[in-house]
Design an enzyme around this catalytic site. Structure first.
Site, PDB file in Angstrom:
ATOM      1  N   LYS A 129       0.842  -1.199   0.000  1.00 18.45           N
ATOM      2  CA  LYS A 129       0.000   0.000   0.000  1.00 18.45           C
ATOM      3  C   LYS A 129       0.875   1.246   0.000  1.00 18.45           C
ATOM      4  CE  LYS A 129      -1.953   2.517   3.149  1.00 18.45           C
ATOM      5  NZ  LYS A 129      -1.984   3.841   2.464  1.00 18.45           N
ATOM      6  N   GLU A 155      10.380   1.012  10.390  1.00 23.39           N
ATOM      7  CA  GLU A 155      11.332   2.118  10.304  1.00 23.39           C
ATOM      8  C   GLU A 155      10.537   3.396  10.501  1.00 23.39           C
ATOM      9  OE1 GLU A 155      13.970   4.603   7.128  1.00 23.39           O
ATOM     10  OE2 GLU A 155      13.814   2.437   6.761  1.00 23.39           O
ATOM     11  N   CYS A 167      13.148  10.989   7.425  1.00 19.33           N
ATOM     12  CA  CYS A 167      13.378  10.553   8.800  1.00 19.33           C
ATOM     13  C   CYS A 167      14.845  10.652   9.177  1.00 19.33           C
ATOM     14  CB  CYS A 167      12.884   9.124   8.979  1.00 19.33           C
ATOM     15  SG  CYS A 167      13.614   7.943   7.830  1.00 19.33           S
ATOM     16  N   GLU A 209       9.510  15.688  16.128  1.00 16.94           N
ATOM     17  CA  GLU A 209       9.900  15.616  14.730  1.00 16.94           C
ATOM     18  C   GLU A 209       9.030  16.550  13.891  1.00 16.94           C
ATOM     19  OE1 GLU A 209      11.020  12.185  11.484  1.00 16.94           O
ATOM     20  OE2 GLU A 209       9.237  11.860  12.719  1.00 16.94           O
TER      21      GLU A 209
END
Length: 444
Positions: free
Chosen positions: A130, A205, A239, A338
């Protein structure tokens, strides 16, 4: 969803039973086909992500290379044998695990989506993939090209939809054997909870708030180039971003001033133009979230050094000026949360041990960058920083053979040669007596 999982389940016996050399021929053909169409794929990705074409072209080529790299890993897997037990030979083999549910992110769909697929199917598994609802086009074309290269039907099945609908249906499906996800930490928590409830293994991850440590003894020109690349490449939407730039006090004023001057000179523009260095962010809600951290930073006492608004001449598109702030301390929210955009945060440190402590003062632990001229300092940082990857005197690079993943909220598990083999295969132990056994005869 049911049809996609059923197709993957139906294709699994033949794909898993295929000889590795024959399977690798298909993976090599996929690599060649994706390489031949790399420019086409890159342009499709630019149109949905807003990433500059100059940065996406290498990612498209890397997407192709992932299939060759993991075909080579699969071809070198070996078993084990043990003869220590008297009169027995025991050997260990690896078998494909089954059907994977793979979820790719929106910030680098080709590179990261292909990594998920290649590490899964190279070892004989099948999958349902997906892509993000924001960036489906390049992924659709990549899977289409994979089938043109000779991939059998059912090995890779693409489904679209939103994460909380299609993604949830994938990871909770009873015929899914393992889950691979790249994306945000909050989504990762939900996926891990579902996987745990169903006793399904997951590799995640997730996010990062990585430190880029700049020591006074570093090559400051290289460190400046690396720090800028670490936070502003890929529009800051990665990231791996070195979003907390820790600068030693004796060089801080000069380094920060040079960084800000360079940030102001970054070429913002049409992402299809070869000269563009930063394009628009991926979608409006994300742009608004990134900009909201300017207020968060100033409320915490940070100093806005540059950026924070829409650049001149851009009335359309989700453009923002690259942002940099100087934080009062690592405790500020801008150092802990973040942002996932072109938003650099500076923190000043005195001694290397202070920098290591600050780097570790985070819920995340994905990567860290260290710029220093001292081998001793490099080794101290490598040993002391709690992160999955430490880059010394280099911006981000990826050694596909080595493990890659994060500590703490940056993820669970590792990608890489041995690491991916361990996750995507099951180990089976078989023991055989060397001579006929004299068994106790119960009931006689």
């Amino acid at each position: 969803m049911g049809d996609a999982v059923a197709a993957a389940r139906g294709a699994f016996p033949a794909w898993a039973g295929m000889g590795t050399d024959r399977r690798n021929d298909i993976l090599y053909a996929i690599c060649d086909t994706l390489t031949a169409h790399a420019d086409e794929l890159a342009e499709m990705e630019v149109r949905t992500t807003g990433l500059p074409i100059s940065g996406v072209r290498p990612l498209a080529r890397r997407a192709a290379h992932n299939f060759r790299a993991f075909a080579e890993v699969a071809s070198t897997l070996s078993g084990e044998s043990y003869s220590q037990a008297e009169n027995y030979m025991t050997y260990v083999t690896r078998e494909p695990k089954g059907v994977g549910a793979l979820i790719a992110p929106w910030n680098a769909p080709l590179a990261l989506g292909s990594m998920r697929i290649a590490t899964c199917i190279a070892f004989g598994n099948t999958c349902v993939l997906k892509p993000s609802e924001y960036t489906p086009l390049s992924m659709f074309r990549m899977v289409e090209l994979m089938h043109e290269a000779g991939l059998p039907d059912g090995v890779v099945n693409l489904v679209n939809g939103r994460g909380h609908v299609s993604g949830e249906a994938m990871v909770s499906h009873p015929d899914i054997d393992m889950i691979g996800f790249t994306g945000g930490s909050e989504t990762g928590r939900r996926i891990m909870a579902t996987a745990g409830a169903n006793l399904k293994p997951a590799i995640l991850e997730l996010g990062g708030k990585s430190a880029a440590i700049v020591c006074a003894d570093a090559d400051l020109d290289q460190a400046l180039d690396g720090a800028l690349l670490g936070i502003y490449s890929n529009n800051g939407q990665q990231c791996l971003a070195g979003s907390r730039i820790l600068v030693q006090r004796s060089i801080a004023d000069r380094f920060i001033a040079d960084f800000v001057a360079r940030a102001k000179a970054i070429r913002i523009g049409d992402p299809m133009a070869a000269s563009t260095q930063i394009g628009p962010l991926a979608f409006a809600a994300h742009r608004d979230r990134v900009l909201s951290f300017v207020d968060v930073a100033t409320q915490d006492g940070a100093e806005l050094l540059t950026g924070g608004g829409r650049p001149d001449g851009f009335d359309k598109g989700f453009y923002i000026d690259p942002i940099a702030v100087l934080a009062p301390s690592n405790a500020a929210r801008i150092c802990q949360e973040e942002v996932f955009g072109p938003f650099a945060t500076f923190v000043i440190f005195d001694e290397v041990e202070d920098a290591i402590r600050i780097a570790n003062d985070s819920a995340f632990g994905l990567v860290a960058y260290v710029w220093t001229g001292s081998v001793t300092t490099a080794m101290r940082c490598s040993k002391g920083i709690r992160a999955g990857t430490i880059w010394i005197n280099t911006p981000m690079m990826r050694e596909l053979r080595a493990p890659f993943g994060g500590f703490r909220e940056s993820g669970i598990g590792r990608d890489g040669a041995r690491s991916s083999a361990d996750f995507f295969t099951e180990m089976k132990t078989t023991s055989i007596p060397i001579e006929p056994l004299k068994l106790n005869r119960l009931g006689v």
